[in-house]
Design a protein around this motif. Structure first.
Motif, PDB file in Angstrom:
ATOM      1  N   UNK B 214       0.828  -1.209   0.000  1.00 36.88           N
ATOM      2  CA  UNK B 214       0.000   0.000   0.000  1.00 36.88           C
ATOM      3  C   UNK B 214       0.862   1.258   0.000  1.00 36.88           C
ATOM      4  N   UNK B 215       1.705   1.461  -1.007  1.00 36.34           N
ATOM      5  CA  UNK B 215       2.561   2.667  -0.990  1.00 36.34           C
ATOM      6  C   UNK B 215       1.744   3.952  -1.068  1.00 36.34           C
ATOM      7  N   UNK B 216       0.646   3.923  -1.834  1.00 29.44           N
ATOM      8  CA  UNK B 216      -0.171   5.137  -1.965  1.00 29.44           C
ATOM      9  C   UNK B 216      -0.808   5.478  -0.625  1.00 29.44           C
ATOM     10  N   UNK B 217      -1.319   4.454   0.051  1.00 28.67           N
ATOM     11  CA  UNK B 217      -1.950   4.699   1.350  1.00 28.67           C
ATOM     12  C   UNK B 217      -0.942   5.263   2.343  1.00 28.67           C
ATOM     13  N   UNK B 218       0.308   4.825   2.259  1.00 28.66           N
ATOM     14  CA  UNK B 218       1.338   5.341   3.165  1.00 28.66           C
ATOM     15  C   UNK B 218       1.553   6.837   2.947  1.00 28.66           C
ATOM     16  N   UNK B 359      -8.859   0.295  -6.239  1.00 28.87           N
ATOM     17  CA  UNK B 359      -7.847  -0.628  -6.769  1.00 28.87           C
ATOM     18  C   UNK B 359      -7.608  -1.761  -5.777  1.00 28.87           C
ATOM     19  N   UNK B 360      -7.534  -1.414  -4.475  1.00 29.75           N
ATOM     20  CA  UNK B 360      -7.338  -2.442  -3.458  1.00 29.75           C
ATOM     21  C   UNK B 360      -8.484  -3.445  -3.491  1.00 29.75           C
ATOM     22  N   UNK B 361      -9.723  -2.930  -3.628  1.00 29.93           N
ATOM     23  CA  UNK B 361     -10.879  -3.822  -3.658  1.00 29.93           C
ATOM     24  C   UNK B 361     -10.773  -4.792  -4.831  1.00 29.93           C
ATOM     25  N   UNK B 362     -10.389  -4.282  -6.010  1.00 33.89           N
ATOM     26  CA  UNK B 362     -10.260  -5.145  -7.180  1.00 33.89           C
ATOM     27  C   UNK B 362      -9.230  -6.233  -6.919  1.00 33.89           C
ATOM     28  N   UNK B 363      -8.064  -5.822  -6.393  1.00 30.42           N
ATOM     29  CA  UNK B 363      -6.987  -6.794  -6.189  1.00 30.42           C
ATOM     30  C   UNK B 363      -7.393  -7.833  -5.150  1.00 30.42           C
ATOM     31  N   UNK B 364      -8.034  -7.365  -4.051  1.00 31.60           N
ATOM     32  CA  UNK B 364      -8.403  -8.307  -2.988  1.00 31.60           C
ATOM     33  C   UNK B 364      -9.439  -9.301  -3.500  1.00 31.60           C
ATOM     34  N   UNK B 365     -10.414  -8.813  -4.288  1.00 26.70           N
ATOM     35  CA  UNK B 365     -11.446  -9.720  -4.802  1.00 26.70           C
ATOM     36  C   UNK B 365     -10.855 -10.663  -5.847  1.00 26.70           C
TER      37      UNK B 365
END
Lengths: 176, 371
Positions: B214-218, B359-365
């Motif tokens: 999660x570089x963007x979240x950081x 994007x995180x949701x797509x990757x996690x799903x």
């Protein structure tokens, strides 16, 4: 939750709720309302609805009350001169509304199952259960609500927006 | 029962003492650090009877800032301006300090420590919705600043308070979005579980720290966190060239010290959150429950107590490193204009955070979480 803690929090929420309506200064009233909301949030957490309690603290006590503070500042509300403000009609209808709410509360409470050892269902108040309710059981209602809120936000921005090219609003007399 | 209470009390007191003394150290850090950055000498007085100079130790001014400054502040006259709301003026500094301090209850500072047949979780309060608690206390923290400015009966203070509350609720949104992406990645709101999820290595050598996922979240969290702590480049609520001192213009003595301490404790809080969510918290690379497993197959067995102590020390090192990063940023960048601040928050960070969540949701799903 031990009974003494429940009693303390309940008393705190009632006293601070009284503080909301009995204080003359709107900022003091607002602080009392924050206190009420936080006491109720802790009650939620103590009764097992942990997620809901924290969301109450984040959304109501943390965000909405700050907006109230902004409204008080922007409208420059001053302390009421006396506590006798308000018209008779307002008081009359207020009393009727309060009585109706009270009646409703007692009607619900009289139907509530009695007994000291009520067990909460498994996983009650967890974030998983809350999410299942919101995003599975009541998905349509949830989405419709969020759509309505979005429409309200867009509508208020459209109303408040000045048409392009128009000048800034005239300054109030006396201010520079 | 009594031992449990005692352990809980020790953990709470230890966390408070460490945070508050780190706040004092940061005060000195900032004095000497800013001097270093600006090529000045900085605080160099108030050594203890010149002893250090006599035996050849350079005077770093630590005694000055860490001891003399607080003593000076607490012995100054505490004034309340005429026409001010006396009660709220006194309450506000503590209302701003307390929520920040209690947030540290859920920050895990170490793994479990086994001692005398007991397993002690090195976290003051083991809360399974820890991140919601953090967001709630950060939200409550706005009141101290807002009411302090309002209760002072001073227009600079009120302007500072309005700026502070608008800025803090705007950047809370970006902070929340950064946190949500992390929650989606690890599937939990429990900070200790998030740190546990960052143990181990990829490809045999790369630590599985959250910043890799999660570089963007950081970046969002660091930016929004610095805006929450109201420091340069986000120090518009107290910008001294425009508003005297902003929301704490009318404060002196101990109450002013409380506002200043809040600033430093917020810096530590942002560092703690960045460490916990993105840099493995107490995780030491290649260190597992039983000892070091170095890449290449070397193994060094360690007792549990040593592993736990390594964890706590690693957490402290990361914490201080992020505090230093924030001080560096503070003394490097100029202040934003207010419209730039709002544009960055609403048109930069919030859409970026939403995209990151999507994007995180797509990757996690599509691929599942990291587990």
């Amino acid at each position: 939750m031990p009974l003494w803690l429940f009693g303390f929090l309940a008393a705190l929420s009632i006293v601070s709720a009284l503080g909301v309506i009995l204080q003359a200064n709107p900022v003091h009233s607002l602080l009392a309302l924050v206190m009420t909301l936080l006491a109720v949030a802790v009650l939620f957490i103590g009764l097992g609805a942990v997620t809901l309690g924290f969301i109450q603290a984040i959304v109501y006590a943390g965000a909405i009350m700050i907006l109230f503070l902004f409204v008080i500042w922007l409208l420059n509300l001053q302390a009421e001169a006396g506590m006798a403000g308000g018209r008779l009609a307002g008081k009359f209808f207020g009393a009727i509304a309060a009585a109706a709410l009270m009646g409703e509360l007692f009607a619900i409470l009289s139907r509530a199952p009695s007994g000291a050892n009520l067990e909460a269902p498994a996983g009650y108040g967890s974030i998983h259960n809350l999410a299942m309710l919101l995003f599975a059981d009541y998905l349509v209602a949830f989405e419709v609500t969020s759509f309505l809120l979005l429409a309200a936000v867009v509508g208020s921005v459209a109303l408040a927006r000045r048409p392009a090219g128009s000048a800034a609003p005239p300054r109030a007399a006396g201010s520079r | 029962m009594l031992t449990e209470l005692l352990i809980a009390a020790i953990k709470v007191i230890a966390v408070l003492v460490v945070v508050l003394s780190l706040g004092l150290v940061l005060m000195w850090f900032e004095r000497k650090g800013s001097a270093l950055i600006q090529d000045r000498v900085g605080a160099n007085r108030a050594a203890v009877t010149g002893l250090g100079a006599r035996i050849g130790i350079p005077n770093l001014g630590f005694i000055n800032t860490a001891l003399a400054d607080p003593i000076k502040m607490f012995t100054k006259e505490d004034m309340v301006p005429e026409g001010a709301d006396h009660f709220l003026h006194t309450l506000a500094p503590f209302l701003s300090l307390l929520p920040v301090l209690i947030t540290f209850a859920v920050i895990p500072f170490g793994d479990t420590l086994r001692a005398g047949g007991m397993t002690i979780n090195l976290q003051a309060a083991d809360l399974n919705v820890g991140l919601l608690y953090v967001l709630a206390t950060i939200g409550i923290g706005v009141y101290g600043t807002a009411l302090g400015g309002w209760a002072s009966n001073n227009r600079w203070a009120l302007l500072g308070a309005i700026r502070a509350s608008a800025q803090m609720i705007s950047y809370e949104l970006a902070l929340g979005l950064a946190v949500i992406a992390v929650v989606m990645t690890y599937g939990t709101l429990d900070l200790q579980a998030i740190v546990r999820g960052q143990g181990g290595v990829w490809f045999g050598w790369l630590p599985r720290w959250g910043v890799m996922l999660q570089p963007v979240a950081f970046i969002l969290l660091m930016t929004a966190g610095m805006a929450e702590s109201k420091r340069v480049p986000f120090d518009l609520p107290e910008s001294e060239s425009e508003l005297v001192a902003g929301y704490f213009t009318e404060y002196s003595g101990g109450k002013h010290a409380a506002f200043m301490l809040t600033d430093f404790v917020e810096v530590i809080l942002v560092a703690a959150l960045a460490t916990t969510l993105f840099f493995g918290g107490w995780q030491v690379p290649y260190l597992y429950r039983d000892g070091f497993h170095l890449p290449g197959g070397a193994f060094l067995a360690l007792p549990n107590a040593a592993v736990a102590i390594f964890g706590v020390v690693a957490f402290m090192i990361k914490l201080v490193a992020f505090c230093w990063l924030q001080i560096l940023i503070r003394w490097t960048l100029p202040r934003f204009r207010y419209d730039q601040l709002m544009r960055l928050g609403w048109k930069g960070l919030v859409p970026l955070g939403l995209l990151n969540v999507l994007a995180t949701a797509f990757v996690v799903v599509a691929f599942g979480g990291p587990h």
